[in-house]
Write a protein that holds these residues in place. Structure first.
Motif, short mmCIF file in Angstrom:
data_model
loop_
_atom_site.label_atom_id
_atom_site.label_comp_id
_atom_site.label_asym_id
_atom_site.label_seq_id
_atom_site.Cartn_x
_atom_site.Cartn_y
_atom_site.Cartn_z
N LYS A 12 28.05 -21.76 -36.53
CA LYS A 12 28.55 -20.55 -35.83
C LYS A 12 27.56 -20.08 -34.78
O LYS A 12 27.96 -19.51 -33.77
N THR A 13 26.28 -20.32 -35.00
CA THR A 13 25.28 -19.91 -34.02
C THR A 13 25.13 -20.94 -32.90
O THR A 13 24.65 -20.61 -31.81
N LEU A 14 25.53 -22.18 -33.16
CA LEU A 14 25.37 -23.26 -32.17
C LEU A 14 26.59 -23.46 -31.27
O LEU A 14 26.47 -23.96 -30.16
N LEU A 15 27.76 -23.11 -31.79
CA LEU A 15 29.01 -23.44 -31.10
C LEU A 15 29.74 -22.21 -30.59
O LEU A 15 29.68 -21.14 -31.20
N LYS A 16 30.46 -22.41 -29.50
CA LYS A 16 31.36 -21.36 -29.02
C LYS A 16 32.50 -21.24 -30.02
O LYS A 16 32.80 -22.19 -30.77
N GLU A 17 33.17 -20.10 -30.03
CA GLU A 17 34.19 -19.83 -31.05
C GLU A 17 35.30 -20.88 -31.06
O GLU A 17 35.69 -21.37 -32.12
N ASP A 18 35.81 -21.26 -29.88
CA ASP A 18 36.89 -22.25 -29.85
C ASP A 18 36.43 -23.61 -30.36
O ASP A 18 37.17 -24.33 -31.01
N ARG A 19 35.17 -23.96 -30.12
CA ARG A 19 34.63 -25.23 -30.61
C ARG A 19 34.45 -25.18 -32.12
O ARG A 19 34.69 -26.16 -32.82
N TYR A 20 34.06 -24.01 -32.65
CA TYR A 20 33.92 -23.85 -34.09
C TYR A 20 35.29 -23.97 -34.77
O TYR A 20 35.43 -24.64 -35.80
N ILE A 21 36.31 -23.36 -34.19
CA ILE A 21 37.68 -23.46 -34.73
C ILE A 21 38.14 -24.92 -34.72
O ILE A 21 38.71 -25.41 -35.70
N HIS A 22 37.87 -25.63 -33.62
CA HIS A 22 38.20 -27.05 -33.53
C HIS A 22 37.47 -27.85 -34.61
O HIS A 22 38.04 -28.74 -35.24
N THR A 23 36.21 -27.51 -34.85
CA THR A 23 35.40 -28.21 -35.85
C THR A 23 36.01 -28.07 -37.24
O THR A 23 36.13 -29.05 -37.98
N LEU A 24 36.41 -26.86 -37.59
CA LEU A 24 37.01 -26.63 -38.92
C LEU A 24 38.35 -27.36 -39.04
O LEU A 24 38.68 -27.91 -40.09
N ALA A 25 39.11 -27.39 -37.95
CA ALA A 25 40.39 -28.10 -37.96
C ALA A 25 40.16 -29.60 -38.09
O ALA A 25 40.90 -30.30 -38.80
N THR A 26 39.13 -30.11 -37.43
CA THR A 26 38.79 -31.53 -37.54
C THR A 26 38.36 -31.86 -38.96
O THR A 26 38.73 -32.91 -39.51
N GLN A 27 37.61 -30.97 -39.57
CA GLN A 27 37.19 -31.17 -40.96
C GLN A 27 38.40 -31.26 -41.89
O GLN A 27 38.48 -32.17 -42.72
N ARG A 28 39.34 -30.35 -41.74
CA ARG A 28 40.55 -30.39 -42.59
C ARG A 28 41.32 -31.70 -42.39
O ARG A 28 41.77 -32.33 -43.35
N GLU A 29 41.46 -32.10 -41.14
CA GLU A 29 42.21 -33.33 -40.82
C GLU A 29 41.49 -34.55 -41.38
O GLU A 29 42.12 -35.46 -41.92
N ALA A 30 40.17 -34.58 -41.25
CA ALA A 30 39.39 -35.72 -41.74
C ALA A 30 39.51 -35.87 -43.26
O ALA A 30 39.63 -36.99 -43.77
N VAL A 31 39.50 -34.77 -43.97
CA VAL A 31 39.64 -34.82 -45.43
C VAL A 31 41.03 -35.37 -45.80
O VAL A 31 41.15 -36.22 -46.69
N LYS A 32 42.06 -34.92 -45.09
CA LYS A 32 43.42 -35.43 -45.37
C LYS A 32 43.50 -36.93 -45.09
O LYS A 32 44.07 -37.68 -45.88
N LEU A 33 42.95 -37.35 -43.95
CA LEU A 33 42.97 -38.78 -43.61
C LEU A 33 42.17 -39.59 -44.63
O LEU A 33 42.60 -40.67 -45.04
N ALA A 34 41.02 -39.07 -45.05
CA ALA A 34 40.19 -39.77 -46.03
C ALA A 34 40.95 -39.96 -47.34
O ALA A 34 40.95 -41.06 -47.91
N LYS A 35 41.61 -38.93 -47.80
CA LYS A 35 42.39 -39.03 -49.04
C LYS A 35 43.54 -40.02 -48.86
O LYS A 35 43.86 -40.79 -49.76
#
Length: 194
Positions: A12-35
């Motif tokens: 949160k301190t390193l990224l702009k808000e929209d990039r942080y939102i994208h990061t969390l969305a990528t994390q959710r997608e990656a977990v689904k793909l991994a499963k």
């Protein structure tokens, strides 16, 4: 699944808000793909969470941390500094977030360009980044549909779109992107022979 609360606080301190939102969305997608593909969801979660950790750094700062680690840049990376955040992210993941798993570090490094002979985790992070729910580019729905049926086919679709977009804009195309596409197509052709 781990929450990675301290990592998220740092991000949160390193990224702009929209990039942080994208990061969390990528994390959710990656977990689904991994499963879906039988990969380790924890590794996918951590790699996705850190894939853009250097994205909002100034190019000079990325070049500086890469040179301190004796990481060489090719001519295309020097011209197109947007490509640097993968390599810089790898360094940050290792030294700022204490990640030692080479597959996770490689997934972070190659999530933008791809590369030939990617591991399952590397493919998952590459694809999760381009199909996560906040992405709205033309053709994303088609790639999302294929993503859970045929990982390699979805990656080739994404690479084709990226290559065409880069060519239309007249930008430099990184060889890793071409090599990633060609490798997957040749691999598919070999499987069809068997």
């Amino acid at each position: 699944m781990k929450e990675y609360t301290s990592i998220k606080q740092k991000l949160k301190t390193l990224l702009k808000e929209d990039r942080y939102i994208h990061t969390l969305a990528t994390q959710r997608e990656a977990v689904k793909l991994a499963k879906n593909y039988g990969a380790d969801p924890e590794k996918a979660s951590l790699a996705a969470l850190l894939h853009d950790c250097a994205k909002n750094m100034e190019p000079e700062a990325m070049i500086d941390i890469l040179s301190k680690q004796y990481i060489k840049l090719d001519d295309i990376e020097r011209k197109n500094t947007a490509l640097l955040h993968g390599k810089a992210g790898r360094v940050m993941a290792k030294f700022k977030f204490n990640v030692t798993d080479e597959d996770i570090l490689n997934a972070i490094e190659y999530h933008t360009t791809g590369k030939e002979n990617m591991t399952l985790l590397q493919k998952i992070i590459f694809l999760a980044d381009v199909i996560e729910e906040t992405r709205t580019y033309e053709g994303v729905e088609e790639v999302r549909e294929v993503a859970y049926e045929n990982l390699d086919k979805a990656i080739v679709m994404s690479l084709n779109r990226t290559i065409l977009s880069i060519l239309k804009k007249g930008y430099l195309l990184h060889p890793n992107t071409v090599n990633a596409r060609n490798y997957l197509i040749m691999e598919r052709e070999e499987k069809m022979k068997d």
